[in-house]
Write a protein that holds these residues in place. Structure first.
Motif, short mmCIF file in Angstrom:
data_model
loop_
_atom_site.label_atom_id
_atom_site.label_comp_id
_atom_site.label_asym_id
_atom_site.label_seq_id
_atom_site.Cartn_x
_atom_site.Cartn_y
_atom_site.Cartn_z
N ALA A 29 -15.58 -27.13 -14.19
CA ALA A 29 -14.92 -28.38 -13.78
C ALA A 29 -14.50 -29.19 -15.00
O ALA A 29 -15.19 -29.21 -16.02
CB ALA A 29 -15.86 -29.20 -12.91
N PRO A 30 -13.36 -29.88 -14.92
CA PRO A 30 -12.94 -30.74 -16.04
C PRO A 30 -13.76 -32.02 -16.09
O PRO A 30 -14.45 -32.38 -15.12
CB PRO A 30 -11.49 -31.05 -15.69
N LEU A 31 -13.70 -32.70 -17.21
CA LEU A 31 -14.30 -34.02 -17.31
C LEU A 31 -13.57 -34.99 -16.38
O LEU A 31 -12.39 -34.79 -16.06
CB LEU A 31 -14.22 -34.54 -18.73
N LYS A 32 -14.24 -36.05 -15.98
CA LYS A 32 -13.61 -37.05 -15.13
C LYS A 32 -12.90 -38.12 -15.95
O LYS A 32 -12.37 -39.09 -15.38
CB LYS A 32 -14.66 -37.69 -14.21
N TYR A 33 -12.88 -37.95 -17.25
CA TYR A 33 -12.16 -38.87 -18.13
C TYR A 33 -11.61 -38.08 -19.30
O TYR A 33 -12.14 -37.03 -19.69
CB TYR A 33 -13.09 -39.99 -18.63
N LYS A 34 -10.51 -38.57 -19.84
CA LYS A 34 -9.82 -37.88 -20.93
C LYS A 34 -10.40 -38.33 -22.27
O LYS A 34 -10.62 -39.52 -22.49
CB LYS A 34 -8.33 -38.21 -20.86
N LEU A 35 -10.63 -37.37 -23.15
CA LEU A 35 -11.17 -37.68 -24.48
C LEU A 35 -10.20 -37.20 -25.55
O LEU A 35 -9.88 -36.02 -25.64
CB LEU A 35 -12.52 -36.99 -24.68
N TYR A 36 -9.72 -38.15 -26.39
CA TYR A 36 -8.87 -37.80 -27.52
C TYR A 36 -9.74 -37.58 -28.75
O TYR A 36 -10.83 -38.15 -28.88
CB TYR A 36 -7.86 -38.91 -27.80
N ARG A 37 -9.23 -36.75 -29.68
CA ARG A 37 -9.98 -36.42 -30.88
C ARG A 37 -9.22 -36.86 -32.13
O ARG A 37 -7.98 -36.82 -32.17
CB ARG A 37 -10.22 -34.91 -30.96
N ASP A 38 -9.98 -37.27 -33.14
CA ASP A 38 -9.46 -37.51 -34.50
C ASP A 38 -8.34 -38.53 -34.53
O ASP A 38 -7.33 -38.35 -35.23
CB ASP A 38 -8.99 -36.18 -35.12
N LEU A 39 -8.50 -39.62 -33.78
CA LEU A 39 -7.53 -40.70 -33.79
C LEU A 39 -8.25 -42.03 -34.02
O LEU A 39 -9.45 -42.16 -33.75
CB LEU A 39 -6.78 -40.75 -32.45
N GLY A 102 -10.84 -40.01 -4.45
CA GLY A 102 -11.13 -38.85 -3.63
C GLY A 102 -12.07 -37.88 -4.34
O GLY A 102 -11.73 -37.34 -5.37
N GLY A 103 -13.25 -37.68 -3.77
CA GLY A 103 -14.24 -36.82 -4.39
C GLY A 103 -14.82 -37.38 -5.67
O GLY A 103 -15.50 -36.65 -6.41
N ALA A 104 -14.58 -38.66 -5.96
CA ALA A 104 -15.03 -39.31 -7.20
C ALA A 104 -14.58 -38.54 -8.44
O ALA A 104 -15.32 -38.40 -9.41
CB ALA A 104 -16.55 -39.48 -7.19
N LEU A 105 -13.34 -38.04 -8.41
CA LEU A 105 -12.82 -37.21 -9.51
C LEU A 105 -11.89 -37.97 -10.45
O LEU A 105 -11.62 -37.51 -11.55
CB LEU A 105 -12.09 -35.98 -8.94
N TYR A 106 -11.36 -39.10 -10.03
CA TYR A 106 -10.57 -40.00 -10.87
C TYR A 106 -9.47 -39.28 -11.66
O TYR A 106 -9.51 -39.20 -12.88
CB TYR A 106 -11.49 -40.77 -11.82
N PRO A 107 -8.44 -38.79 -10.97
CA PRO A 107 -7.36 -38.09 -11.68
C PRO A 107 -6.46 -39.00 -12.50
O PRO A 107 -5.72 -38.53 -13.36
CB PRO A 107 -6.57 -37.43 -10.55
#
Length: 521
Positions: A29-39, A102-107
């Motif tokens: 499953a993917p994370l429910k939040y997006k994570l950026y790197r090296d910024l 929906g499904g607490a997935l936060y797209p």
């Protein structure tokens, strides 16, 4: 399958929208939040205010205010633990945000364009996991945004802009093609929360549904195949920012032309899933919904509703609700078997419907005026055990603040039978609201983008209903697993070209057996 057939199945025959052999890979499953790197990152204050009771003076936020605004809109607010079964080891842990998903997935994801003294002007991503801003692109983009929004607004008069996007994989991995319907509603619920929070911070905000998609995605560094912007919400401390109604007469601008003004960025981000499957129908619909030229922008007025016969019940005149939004958000959750039948007074029902309908008059780029009292989505309701109102199905008329009876009787059993999964007992539910919209979702004017906009407007109205019900000491649970055809027949709206978009049972509830703690100091 054609896009028209897909959208029909998505609404009226859900089982045909997704393959029957779909298996969810929970381990990937993917994370429910997006994570950026090296910024570059800019932490936001964790000292959020514990009350949000309103601000009468328009104001421009400082960095602390921006952090508080974003946290109340979409931040991680609570951690909860509950038993998934009778086995003590089957403990479910989840991180909650104030808007439901929906499904607490936060797209949805949030991006902001900010111009303030405390940090460089530029485009930022709201990092929900760490409550901070991540700088994606530095610079002043007032001219670029003004063009991308059709030169309707002078963006130099706005201190910031919020972008609501959808990451397709974040809930496609579970719901397959059905996720497309959820994504529009999720974005709308978030937008409804954003506008309500903005009022409490004295921000003059509104929604732009029409913009040059590829140009905005290019600005944010998004790949159209993975994520796309659904709405743009300018923020201003000046009410005059929204007073223009006339479209600019300059030559139309295209996404292709505008994208040439900025270099491409492809910031690295982390999803966690090792195997991301393709979602060709979602990609095709997203592409078909995009606007390439500002020449395609146009206002869309609500259709005249066909009158229906039936007894009219004038609801009590009540004042607009005055409440602490922070408290209402903290107390909001989606009951399942937690509903408990209790008496609902006429004044409570009147306050609930009036608050949701009145608050829904919001600034947007579809209405020809900012004072439009007619909406593209409307409210229908099934009532049981409400003080001095006969049990039955009704249409709520916000302009006259009255109910028109359509089908008398106790409809809780048909509503129960219409559920695809029995997650609640309708015998315990006094109010069941259906948000209704046009079957053709303004396709003649907006094309397939109209479907997405309709779902977002439905989600915005749902969030106002949920907040109002919480402020009144009740709660609601948005549902899509219901028989649309049965509800359309109940309200006799099929012949009017209308259909039920989402179902929200509302009522009193018992406290759920769970452990939960607030994530603020």
């Amino acid at each position: 399958m054609s896009l028209d057939a897909f959208l029909y199945n998505l609404h009226f025959d859900i089982e045909k929208a997704s393959p029957p052999d779909w298996v969810v890979d929970w381990d990937d499953a993917p994370l429910k939040y997006k994570l950026y790197r090296d910024l570059p990152v800019f932490p936001l204050s964790l000292e959020v205010p514990l009350k949000l009771e309103g601000c009468n003076v328009p104001s421009k936020l400082d960095l602390n205010g921006v952090g508080h605004f974003l946290w109340y809109a979409y931040g991680l607010t609570q951690i909860s633990q509950a038993l998934g079964s009778l086995e003590p080891k089957d403990l479910m842990q989840s991180f909650r945000r104030f808007p439901p998903s929906g499904g607490a997935l936060y797209p949805s994801e949030l991006y902001v364009y900010l111009k303030m003294d405390e940090l460089p002007a530029g485009i930022y991503h709201y990092d929900v996991a760490h409550h901070r801003l991540v700088l994606l692109r530095e610079g002043n983009f007032d001219s670029y945004l003004t063009k991308a929004l059709g030169e309707t607004f002078d963006m130099s008069a706005s201190f910031g802009t919020v972008f609501v996007s959808t990451m397709f994989w974040k809930n496609f991995y579970k719901y397959n093609n059905f996720s497309y319907r959820l994504q529009g509603l999720d974005a709308g619920v978030l937008m409804g929360q954003l506008l309500e929070v903005a009022k409490r911070f004295g921000i003059e905000a509104g929604v732009c549904f029409q913009f040059l998609d590829r140009a905005i995605n290019h600005l944010l560094g998004l790949s159209d195949e993975e994520e796309s912007t659904y709405a743009v919400i300018p923020l201003s401390a000046d009410l005059a920012f929204w007073e223009t109604d006339e479209r600019n007469s300059n030559e139309p601008v295209t996404s292709t032309e505008l994208c040439r003004e900025l270099t491409c960025i492809q910031p690295e981000h982390y999803v966690r899933s090792q195997r991301i499957r393709e979602f060709p129908i979602l990609t095709k619909l997203n592409e078909a919904s995009m606007i390439e030229s500002t020449q395609s922008f146009r206002p869309i007025n609500p259709k005249d509703g066909a009158g229906c016969e039936g007894k009219v019940i004038a609801l009590p005149i009540v004042k607009r609700l005055s409440y602490d939004l922070a408290s209402a958000c903290r107390n909001r959750f989606s009951p399942e078997m937690d509903f408990v039948l209790g008496k609902v007074s006429q004044r409570q029902l009147a306050a609930l419907l009036q608050e949701a309908s009145a608050a829904f008059s919001y600034r947007n780029d579809l209405d020809e005026t900012n004072e439009n009292n007619e909406h593209r989505v409307s409210l229908y309701v099934c009532l049981y055990n409400v003080e001095d109102i006969q049990d039955g199905a009704y249409h709520y008329d916000g302009t006259t603040h009255s109910l028109r009876q359509i089908h008398p009787g106790d409809h809780r059993l048909p509503l129960q039978y219409g559920m695809s999964v029995d997650i609640m007992n309708f015998q315990q539910v006094p109010i069941c609201i259906h948000v209704v919209g046009d079957q053709d979702y303004s396709k003649m004017q907006l094309g397939y983008r109209g479907y997405r906009i309709q779902q977002m407007e439905a989600g915005m109205l749902v969030q106002r209903l949920l907040i109002a019900s919480s402020a009144l000491g009740m709660n609601g649970h948005p549902l899509l697993g219901f028989s649309v055809k049965m509800c359309d027949e109940l309200y006799k709206i099929g012949s009017q070209g209308k259909t039920s978009l989402i179902q929200i049972p509302i009522g009193h509830y018992r406290n759920r057996p769970w452990l939960k703690g607030s994530m603020h100091s």
